[in-house]
Design an enzyme around this catalytic site. Structure first.
Site, PDB file in Angstrom:
ATOM      1  N   SER A   1     -25.008 -63.220 -40.438  1.00 53.92           N
ATOM      2  CA  SER A   1     -25.057 -62.866 -41.862  1.00 53.92           C
ATOM      3  C   SER A   1     -25.460 -64.026 -42.771  1.00 53.92           C
ATOM      4  O   SER A   1     -26.321 -63.844 -43.641  1.00 53.92           O
ATOM      5  CB  SER A   1     -23.712 -62.278 -42.301  1.00 53.92           C
ATOM      6  OG  SER A   1     -23.524 -61.008 -41.711  1.00 53.92           O
TER       7      SER A   1
ATOM      8  N   ASN B   1     -38.938 -30.132 -64.782  1.00 61.54           N
ATOM      9  CA  ASN B   1     -37.995 -29.114 -64.345  1.00 61.54           C
ATOM     10  C   ASN B   1     -37.604 -29.340 -62.880  1.00 61.54           C
ATOM     11  O   ASN B   1     -38.443 -29.716 -62.057  1.00 61.54           O
ATOM     12  CB  ASN B   1     -38.601 -27.713 -64.491  1.00 61.54           C
ATOM     13  CG  ASN B   1     -38.702 -27.295 -65.942  1.00 61.54           C
ATOM     14  OD1 ASN B   1     -37.884 -27.718 -66.772  1.00 61.54           O
ATOM     15  ND2 ASN B   1     -39.691 -26.471 -66.264  1.00 61.54           N
TER      16      ASN B   1
ATOM     17  N   CYS C   1     -13.108 -67.290 -35.988  1.00 58.37           N
ATOM     18  CA  CYS C   1     -13.072 -66.093 -35.143  1.00 58.37           C
ATOM     19  C   CYS C   1     -12.876 -66.387 -33.660  1.00 58.37           C
ATOM     20  O   CYS C   1     -13.102 -65.521 -32.823  1.00 58.37           O
ATOM     21  CB  CYS C   1     -14.338 -65.267 -35.349  1.00 58.37           C
ATOM     22  SG  CYS C   1     -14.636 -64.809 -37.062  1.00 58.37           S
TER      23      CYS C   1
ATOM     24  N   ASP D   1     -32.069 -38.733 -55.351  1.00 58.53           N
ATOM     25  CA  ASP D   1     -32.255 -39.241 -53.987  1.00 58.53           C
ATOM     26  C   ASP D   1     -30.936 -39.720 -53.392  1.00 58.53           C
ATOM     27  O   ASP D   1     -30.655 -39.501 -52.208  1.00 58.53           O
ATOM     28  CB  ASP D   1     -33.271 -40.387 -53.980  1.00 58.53           C
ATOM     29  CG  ASP D   1     -34.709 -39.888 -53.924  1.00 58.53           C
ATOM     30  OD1 ASP D   1     -34.908 -38.695 -53.648  1.00 58.53           O
ATOM     31  OD2 ASP D   1     -35.625 -40.697 -54.150  1.00 58.53           O
TER      32      ASP D   1
ATOM     33  N   SER E   1     -20.575 -56.791 -39.266  1.00 56.81           N
ATOM     34  CA  SER E   1     -21.581 -56.396 -40.261  1.00 56.81           C
ATOM     35  C   SER E   1     -22.947 -56.171 -39.633  1.00 56.81           C
ATOM     36  O   SER E   1     -23.609 -55.165 -39.902  1.00 56.81           O
ATOM     37  CB  SER E   1     -21.685 -57.459 -41.355  1.00 56.81           C
ATOM     38  OG  SER E   1     -20.461 -57.585 -42.031  1.00 56.81           O
TER      39      SER E   1
ATOM     40  N   MET F   1     -37.090 -28.435 -59.298  1.00 57.98           N
ATOM     41  CA  MET F   1     -37.732 -27.421 -58.466  1.00 57.98           C
ATOM     42  C   MET F   1     -37.173 -27.497 -57.048  1.00 57.98           C
ATOM     43  O   MET F   1     -37.302 -28.517 -56.372  1.00 57.98           O
ATOM     44  CB  MET F   1     -39.253 -27.625 -58.455  1.00 57.98           C
ATOM     45  CG  MET F   1     -39.878 -27.486 -59.838  1.00 57.98           C
ATOM     46  SD  MET F   1     -41.642 -27.839 -59.834  1.00 57.98           S
ATOM     47  CE  MET F   1     -42.255 -26.464 -58.870  1.00 57.98           C
ATOM     48  N   PHE F   2     -36.554 -26.409 -56.619  1.00 52.91           N
ATOM     49  CA  PHE F   2     -35.953 -26.340 -55.291  1.00 52.91           C
ATOM     50  C   PHE F   2     -36.986 -26.637 -54.207  1.00 52.91           C
ATOM     51  O   PHE F   2     -36.724 -27.397 -53.270  1.00 52.91           O
ATOM     52  CB  PHE F   2     -35.343 -24.954 -55.082  1.00 52.91           C
ATOM     53  CG  PHE F   2     -34.743 -24.762 -53.723  1.00 52.91           C
ATOM     54  CD1 PHE F   2     -33.478 -25.254 -53.428  1.00 52.91           C
ATOM     55  CD2 PHE F   2     -35.442 -24.096 -52.720  1.00 52.91           C
ATOM     56  CE1 PHE F   2     -32.923 -25.076 -52.169  1.00 52.91           C
ATOM     57  CE2 PHE F   2     -34.897 -23.922 -51.464  1.00 52.91           C
ATOM     58  CZ  PHE F   2     -33.629 -24.414 -51.195  1.00 52.91           C
ATOM     59  N   ASP F   3     -38.173 -26.045 -54.345  1.00 52.43           N
ATOM     60  CA  ASP F   3     -39.213 -26.228 -53.319  1.00 52.43           C
ATOM     61  C   ASP F   3     -39.644 -27.683 -53.208  1.00 52.43           C
ATOM     62  O   ASP F   3     -39.949 -28.174 -52.118  1.00 52.43           O
ATOM     63  CB  ASP F   3     -40.431 -25.353 -53.635  1.00 52.43           C
ATOM     64  CG  ASP F   3     -40.143 -23.880 -53.405  1.00 52.43           C
ATOM     65  OD1 ASP F   3     -39.104 -23.585 -52.784  1.00 52.43           O
ATOM     66  OD2 ASP F   3     -40.943 -23.040 -53.846  1.00 52.43           O
ATOM     67  N   LYS F   4     -39.658 -28.386 -54.355  1.00 58.34           N
ATOM     68  CA  LYS F   4     -40.082 -29.784 -54.341  1.00 58.34           C
ATOM     69  C   LYS F   4     -39.042 -30.648 -53.620  1.00 58.34           C
ATOM     70  O   LYS F   4     -39.385 -31.561 -52.859  1.00 58.34           O
ATOM     71  CB  LYS F   4     -40.282 -30.271 -55.772  1.00 58.34           C
ATOM     72  CG  LYS F   4     -41.155 -31.504 -55.881  1.00 58.34           C
ATOM     73  CD  LYS F   4     -41.643 -31.712 -57.305  1.00 58.34           C
ATOM     74  CE  LYS F   4     -42.605 -32.887 -57.331  1.00 58.34           C
ATOM     75  NZ  LYS F   4     -43.126 -33.130 -58.690  1.00 58.34           N
TER      76      LYS F   4
ATOM     77  N   ASN G   1     -12.835 -71.972 -34.274  1.00 62.37           N
ATOM     78  CA  ASN G   1     -13.309 -71.606 -35.610  1.00 62.37           C
ATOM     79  C   ASN G   1     -12.518 -70.428 -36.160  1.00 62.37           C
ATOM     80  O   ASN G   1     -11.490 -70.038 -35.612  1.00 62.37           O
ATOM     81  CB  ASN G   1     -14.801 -71.270 -35.553  1.00 62.37           C
ATOM     82  CG  ASN G   1     -15.062 -70.016 -34.738  1.00 62.37           C
ATOM     83  OD1 ASN G   1     -14.446 -69.812 -33.692  1.00 62.37           O
ATOM     84  ND2 ASN G   1     -15.957 -69.166 -35.198  1.00 62.37           N
TER      85      ASN G   1
ATOM     86  N   GLU H   1     -14.396 -68.043 -31.242  1.00 62.07           N
ATOM     87  CA  GLU H   1     -15.410 -68.114 -30.181  1.00 62.07           C
ATOM     88  C   GLU H   1     -16.122 -69.456 -30.119  1.00 62.07           C
ATOM     89  O   GLU H   1     -16.853 -69.710 -29.165  1.00 62.07           O
ATOM     90  CB  GLU H   1     -16.444 -66.980 -30.335  1.00 62.07           C
ATOM     91  CG  GLU H   1     -17.582 -67.252 -31.304  1.00 62.07           C
ATOM     92  CD  GLU H   1     -17.221 -67.036 -32.764  1.00 62.07           C
ATOM     93  OE1 GLU H   1     -18.114 -67.095 -33.623  1.00 62.07           O
ATOM     94  OE2 GLU H   1     -16.032 -66.804 -33.057  1.00 62.07           O
TER      95      GLU H   1
END
Length: 771
Positions: A202, A12, A429, A57, A605, A14-17, A427, A431
């Site tokens: 990455s 069941n 990007c 969760d 990222s 359970m709010f408390d849990k 390259n 740099e």
């Protein structure tokens, strides 16, 4: 109403849990502002009969995340709920997880298909007790929600589409993957990574320790030859690199222009545009391979090439699709002579590299001599005003944000690889500045330092920064030797010249933690000292490696071998923070193990994972929108939210005013000291940004990804910015041009009645997570 537990049993609801579980994860958080009961009430409203505990969760975490505009600790709570959920779904012991990854069997063919390499497994088996014991799983709970979700989405390894790694497992896998049998160095690296002092790039996080350990971020290629064989052999190289998620920079300045004679067929060339369509389609095809981060390309062209005008149209939103390449980025490799002609309103000759050979092979005075010789010999295809080309460049940038701008002469003149030959491109990007030719594909392995971590007790710890830099150098140097290379030409280049790229993230966060406005003199001074320290530490570590292992193969003849370092090439005298002369003497004696060392890259990222602002950039906004499964919600700059909460200045009216003003706090009645520190990039003079790039440039031996932000760009504004950067000697004049939309989207999420002339309220703000 019942919930289905992980073991399949029903229980069941359970709010408390639910409340108790949330409360347990609130340790160390600001309980004046975090309300577990309110979150639990919202969770109860959102669940259905038969919901699983995993779904429960996930919902709880998302609801907590939506409350981050109340207090930044909600983002930590949201992450803790999500991490706790992952911990319940995964094995604890690192060695057991690695064993499962190694023993993986492909369910479709029944074959053993190990996800991690045999050497990684061997190391883990030998040292499993030590490795298992040093992992600190509580550090998983230090990520904020979006950092953790980024890890979940792309970085944590999966078996049959189910995540089996925890963040700490991933970091230990990376450390063991790099150091292998050097277990003490692996543990040192693990601790620095898990404490968030720095992060590897990455591809290293994805692939270290795996069976295909391709850990490099950047690959630089030149078109092998102006022929069908050369074009398609180069295309194959690009495809193989893209397959392994490498980012590519490709120079095509040696490909003949449209209308040029082809002796083999007695026909005329179609020029670079149809060829680039083929490259574009290859990029699209590789994109379908399900890569975590598909490979993409930036194409580099010099502005004397007679297809330049068509090249500048490649990414425009209108026009014939046959003349567009939506999946390629474009960049210009600009010689100083072109900038001089634009400045002087001179003429510019457009040439074909087949009829005017060698222009891409020379730079500086030699380029100028050859180019003007071809002009005198009337070998050009056409002559136009230099400012006509310049206007087309600016128009393309305003419309598309590109082309990127790099200055060919500065890149070559100030490179420690100058002794290898002419560098023809950067390259993906902008740099990385490295030499490549038909037989060598340049490669770079990257890592970035979390600068915010070095603000300790209100001071910036330069000594700790130097120590961390030295660990990074040793790590990246090891990667060169153990890396899986997608093509042999990349391995040849990387092992001969051994370049690495150290960047940063969280510069803006460090300034904020020190209470420095980004454009203040204090911030500008710290900016220089940070990069002076990074360069010094990197050189010191590389020299120590050379003392043990010898200098890199092509060291002799380099600037460094002659006692010339990067700041010498900028005519800059370092501060007295470090003692440079003894280091120079040591380099003269032992050499360097690595030809290049420092390259501040974009860190989109990895900065999100660590919860830092990107690279060297100021904050672009103090409030922005995030999307999750349960909808959209706003996230506020956590530093700003924390200081306003502490000073009892945060309320709904403030939040709504910031949203109406597009993330700015300058139109509020907040105290001036807060306004100064929390200026966005749009409120900082771009000349200051460019000046700070030049200041640190003296200690950056590669280059830096520098974006230009202009809310409403014009020809005159952009021209002024570009010429200012060029005059300061920048190598990268511009990565992206970032602009604001002409009109802001309607703020549907705001309650219009709440948007009043702003008055800062000193009363207690609501501490609950209200809707």
């Amino acid at each position: 109403m019942f919930v289905i537990k992980r073991n399949g049993y029903k229980e069941n609801v359970m709010f408390d849990k639910i409340t108790s579980r949330i409360r347990k994860l609130c340790y160390g958080l600001n309980t004046d502002h975090i309300d577990p009961i309110k979150i639990a009430m919202k969770v109860i409203q959102g669940i259905y009969n038969g919901v699983t505990t995993v779904e429960l969760d996930t919902l709880t975490a998302e609801i907590a995340a939506t409350c981050t505009t109340q207090h930044p600790d909600y983002a930590i709570l949201a992450a803790r709920i999500a991490v706790s959920n992952l911990h319940k779904e995964t094995k604890k012991l690192f060695s057991e997880v690695m064993k499962d990854l190694f023993n993986y069997v492909n369910p479709k063919n029944g074959k053993h298909s190990p996800i991690i390499s045999s050497i990684t497994m061997d190391v883990v088996n030998k040292y499993k007790d030590k490795l298992n014991s040093v992992i600190i799983y509580e550090r998983d709970f230090s990520y904020n929600y979006f950092g953790f979700k980024t890890l979940e989405k792309s970085y944590l390894l999966k078996i049959n589409n189910k995540i089996v790694e925890r963040p700490q497992h991933m970091l230990m896998r990376v450390a063991v993957g790099i150091h292998q049998w050097d277990i003490d160095s692996a543990i040192e690296t693990y601790n620095l990574l898990s404490e968030k002092w720095f992060t590897h790039a990455s591809p290293t996080l994805f692939n270290a320790g795996t069976s295909r350990h391709q850990m490099s971020s950047c690959f630089l290629l030149n078109m092998m030859d102006d022929s069908i064989e050369g074009i398609y052999d180069t295309l194959k190289r690009c495809a193989l690199i893209s397959k392994m998620a490498g980012g590519i920079g490709l120079s095509i300045s040696n490909i003949r222009a449209s209308g040029s004679y082809i002796s083999g067929t007695n026909g005329a060339s179609n020029g670079i545009i149809p060829m680039l369509r083929v490259y574009n389609n290859t990029a699209r095809y590789i994109d379908q391979g399900g890569n975590k981060r598909p490979g993409v390309m930036t194409i580099y062209l010099e502005p004397w090439h007679s297809d330049i005008m068509a090249f500048l149209d490649l990414k425009k939103n209108t026009g014939n699709e046959e003349h567009r390449t939506r999946d390629l980025f474009i960049a210009l490799w600009i010689p100083d002579l072109f900038m001089k002609r634009v400045k002087d309103d001179g003429e510019w000759s457009l040439m074909c590299p087949d009829e005017c050979p060698g222009l891409d092979n020379v730079w500086g005075d030699e380029f100028e001599r050859l180019y003007t010789l071809y002009e005198r010999e009337k070998r050009y295809k056409s002559i136009i005003k230099a400012r006509v080309v310049w206007k087309a460049i600016i128009e393309s940038q305003i419309e598309t944000g590109t082309p990127f701008i790099l200055y060919k002469d500065a890149c070559n003149k100030k490179s420690n690889q100058q002794n290898l030959g002419t560098i023809k491109c950067s390259n993906l990007c902008t740099e990385i500045i490295q030499y490549a030719d038909a037989n060598e594909v340049a490669v770079c392995n990257l890592a970035s330092i979390a600068l915010n971590m070095f603000v300790i007790d209100g001071q910036f710890d330069f000594l700790k920064l130097k120590d961390v830099v030295k660990v990074i150098v040793r790590n990246l140097n090891k990667i060169i030797d153990i890396n899986y290379y997608p093509i042999p030409e990349a391995e040849i280049s990387n092992k001969r010249h051994r370049p690495i790229g150290i960047g940063v993230q969280g510069l803006a966060d460090a300034f904020i933690l020190l209470n420095y406005p980004f454009d203040s003199l204090e911030a500008q001074d710290l900016n220089k000292k940070i990069f002076e320290t990074i360069y010094y530490g990197a050189l010191e570590a590389s020299c120590e490696l050379a003392e043990k292992e010898g200098p890199y193969d092509t060291y002799v003849g380099s600037y460094a071998s002659n006692g010339i370092l990067q700041y010498d090439l900028w005519n800059v005298v370092p501060s007295d923070l470090w003692n440079w002369e003894p280091l120079k003497d040591k380099i003269r004696t032992y050499g360097l193990r690595n030809s290049l060392l420092v390259a501040p890259m974009p860190t989109a990222s990895t900065a999100q994972i660590l919860g830092n602002n990107e690279s060297v950039e100021p904050y672009t906004s103090n409030i922005y929108t995030r999307r999750v499964l349960s909808g959209e919600f706003q996230v506020v700059n956590p530093h700003l939210l924390r200081v306003l909460t502490e000073r009892k200045l945060w309320n709904d009216e403030i939040k709504n005013r910031i949203m109406v003003d597009g993330g700015s706090i300058q139109n509020t009645n907040l105290p001036e000291d807060i306004k100064r520190v929390y200026k966005t990039i749009w409120e900082i003079p771009q000349k200051t940004i460019i000046k700070m790039a030049a200041d640190r440039g003296a200690f950056i031996d590669q280059s830096q990804s520098m974006n230009i932000h202009i809310a409403d760009p014009s020809y005159s504004k952009l021209t002024s910015m570009h010429f200012y950067g060029w005059s300061l000697g920048l190598k990268t004049g511009m990565y992206y041009l970032r602009t604001k939309p002409a009109s802001a989207p309607i703020q549907f999420t705001l309650d219009k009645d709440k948007i009043k002339p702003l008055v800062v309220c000193d009363s207690e703000i609501c501490t609950s997570c209200s809707g």
